[in-house]
Design a protein around this motif. Structure first.
Motif, mmCIF file in Angstrom:
data_model
loop_
_atom_site.group_PDB
_atom_site.id
_atom_site.type_symbol
_atom_site.label_atom_id
_atom_site.label_comp_id
_atom_site.label_asym_id
_atom_site.label_seq_id
_atom_site.Cartn_x
_atom_site.Cartn_y
_atom_site.Cartn_z
ATOM 1 N N THR A 68 0.825 -1.155 -0.066
ATOM 2 C CA THR A 68 -0.161 0.124 -0.031
ATOM 3 C C THR A 68 0.823 1.411 0.203
ATOM 4 O O THR A 68 2.056 1.267 0.774
ATOM 5 C CB THR A 68 -0.855 0.043 1.356
ATOM 6 N N LEU A 69 0.351 2.330 -0.760
ATOM 7 C CA LEU A 69 1.316 3.401 -0.959
ATOM 8 C C LEU A 69 0.260 4.738 -1.018
ATOM 9 O O LEU A 69 -0.762 4.185 -1.973
ATOM 10 C CB LEU A 69 2.238 3.216 -2.050
ATOM 11 N N GLU A 70 0.657 5.675 -0.889
ATOM 12 C CA GLU A 70 0.161 6.834 -1.214
ATOM 13 C C GLU A 70 0.077 7.330 -2.748
ATOM 14 O O GLU A 70 1.383 7.024 -3.394
ATOM 15 C CB GLU A 70 0.680 8.342 -0.518
ATOM 16 N N SER A 71 -0.974 7.468 -3.548
ATOM 17 C CA SER A 71 -0.993 7.365 -4.883
ATOM 18 C C SER A 71 -0.051 8.483 -5.488
ATOM 19 O O SER A 71 0.508 8.402 -6.712
ATOM 20 C CB SER A 71 -2.289 7.558 -5.345
ATOM 21 N N THR A 72 0.095 9.653 -4.630
ATOM 22 C CA THR A 72 1.118 10.677 -5.203
ATOM 23 C C THR A 72 2.568 10.257 -5.194
ATOM 24 O O THR A 72 3.136 10.911 -5.859
ATOM 25 C CB THR A 72 0.835 12.213 -4.362
ATOM 26 N N LYS A 73 2.989 9.177 -4.632
ATOM 27 C CA LYS A 73 4.220 8.992 -4.382
ATOM 28 C C LYS A 73 4.593 7.644 -5.327
ATOM 29 O O LYS A 73 5.847 7.386 -5.368
ATOM 30 C CB LYS A 73 4.643 8.453 -2.952
ATOM 31 N N GLN A 74 3.524 7.249 -6.042
ATOM 32 C CA GLN A 74 3.919 6.182 -6.807
ATOM 33 C C GLN A 74 4.790 6.294 -8.157
ATOM 34 O O GLN A 74 5.740 5.666 -8.503
ATOM 35 C CB GLN A 74 2.579 5.553 -7.332
ATOM 36 N N ALA A 75 4.714 7.590 -8.811
ATOM 37 C CA ALA A 75 5.673 8.052 -9.789
ATOM 38 C C ALA A 75 6.962 8.011 -9.387
ATOM 39 O O ALA A 75 7.884 7.572 -10.083
ATOM 40 C CB ALA A 75 5.401 9.242 -10.381
ATOM 41 N N GLU A 76 7.430 8.655 -8.266
ATOM 42 C CA GLU A 76 8.661 8.466 -7.782
ATOM 43 C C GLU A 76 9.331 7.346 -7.419
ATOM 44 O O GLU A 76 10.378 6.810 -7.779
ATOM 45 C CB GLU A 76 8.747 9.298 -6.352
ATOM 46 N N LEU A 77 8.469 6.435 -6.938
ATOM 47 C CA LEU A 77 8.898 4.991 -6.700
ATOM 48 C C LEU A 77 9.112 4.245 -7.919
ATOM 49 O O LEU A 77 10.130 3.484 -8.163
ATOM 50 C CB LEU A 77 7.712 4.364 -5.840
ATOM 51 N N GLU A 78 8.344 4.483 -9.114
ATOM 52 C CA GLU A 78 8.524 4.016 -10.490
ATOM 53 C C GLU A 78 9.857 4.512 -10.856
ATOM 54 O O GLU A 78 10.824 3.571 -11.299
ATOM 55 C CB GLU A 78 7.493 4.233 -11.438
ATOM 56 N N ARG A 79 10.237 5.759 -10.780
ATOM 57 C CA ARG A 79 11.630 6.351 -11.107
ATOM 58 C C ARG A 79 12.527 5.434 -10.287
ATOM 59 O O ARG A 79 13.608 5.101 -11.094
ATOM 60 C CB ARG A 79 11.720 7.757 -11.019
#
Length: 165
Positions: A68-79
Motif C-alpha cells: 500500500t502506498l500514497e498514490s502521489t508517491k507512486q511515480a517517484e517510486l517507479e523512477r
C-alpha cells in the motif's frame, strides 16, 4: 489516497543467487523509503531463462510484491525502480481494484496461489484456441470465417464466376 499495488520485478538472477536476502531487502527498502507498507512478498519464478538478453543477462528471477502506498508517491517510486538497474532488470506495477483487492491478496497469501493463477491462465488460453472446450457449438450454417464462401471455377465465388469472363 492510499492504494494497493502489485509489482512484479524481474531481478538479476546472478546477484540474487550470490546474496538473495540483500537483493530482496534492497527492493523492499525502495518501497518502504517512499512510505509504502509491504503486505505480501514472494518469489514468483527463480532462475528463469529469458527469451532475449536484458542488460546482458540471459536469466532472471521474478519477485512479486503487494504493498500500500500514497498514490502521489507512486511515480517517484517507479523512477527509483528504473534507477536500480543493477538489481532490477524490469518491473511492472498494477493498481489493484478495491473491489477485487481482498480476493487477490487472499490468493497471493495462499501457497498454492501461483498454481491457481497459472491454471486459470492455461484454462483461458484453452478456451481461446478451442471454443468447444466450454461446450460451445458453432452456429448452424456457419462453416468458417465470414466471407469464406465456396469457390467456383478459377477460384472465384459462384456469384462472380460468370461475370467478366
Amino acid at each position: 489516497m492510499v492504494n494497493t499495488y502489485e509489482t512484479l520485478f524481474l531481478l538479476d538472477a546472478t546477484k540474487l543467487s550470490a546474496d538473495g536476502d540483500a537483493v530482496r531487502t534492497q527492493v523492499h527498502h525502495l518501497i518502504e523509503r517512499h512510505g509504502g507498507q509491504i503486505s505480501i512478498a514472494r518469489e514468483w519464478n527463480y532462475n528463469q531463462k529469458l527469451t532475449y538478453p536484458i542488460a546482458k543477462q540471459k536469466k532472471g528471477a521474478f519477485h512479486i510484491v503487494y504493498y500500500t502506498l500514497e498514490s502521489t508517491k507512486q511515480a517517484e517510486l517507479e523512477r527509483d525502480f528504473a534507477l536500480a538497474e543493477g538489481v532490477i532488470l524490469r518491473s511492472m506495477t498494477l493498481k489493484l481494484d478495491p473491489k477485487w483487492q481482498e480476493t487477490i491478496l487472499g490468493i497471493a497469501r495462499d501457497e498454492h496461489g501461483k498454481e491457481f493463477a497459472v491454471k486459470g491462465m492455461q484454462d483461458e488460453a484453452q478456451v481461446q484456441t478451442d471454443p468447444s472446450a466450454l461446450g460451445a457449438e458453432p452456429a448452424a450454417g456457419v462453416d468458417g470465417p465470414p466471407g469464406d464462401g465456396a469457390r467456383g471455377p478459377r477460384g472465384r465465388r459462384p456469384e462472380f464466376a460468370d461475370k467478366g469472363d
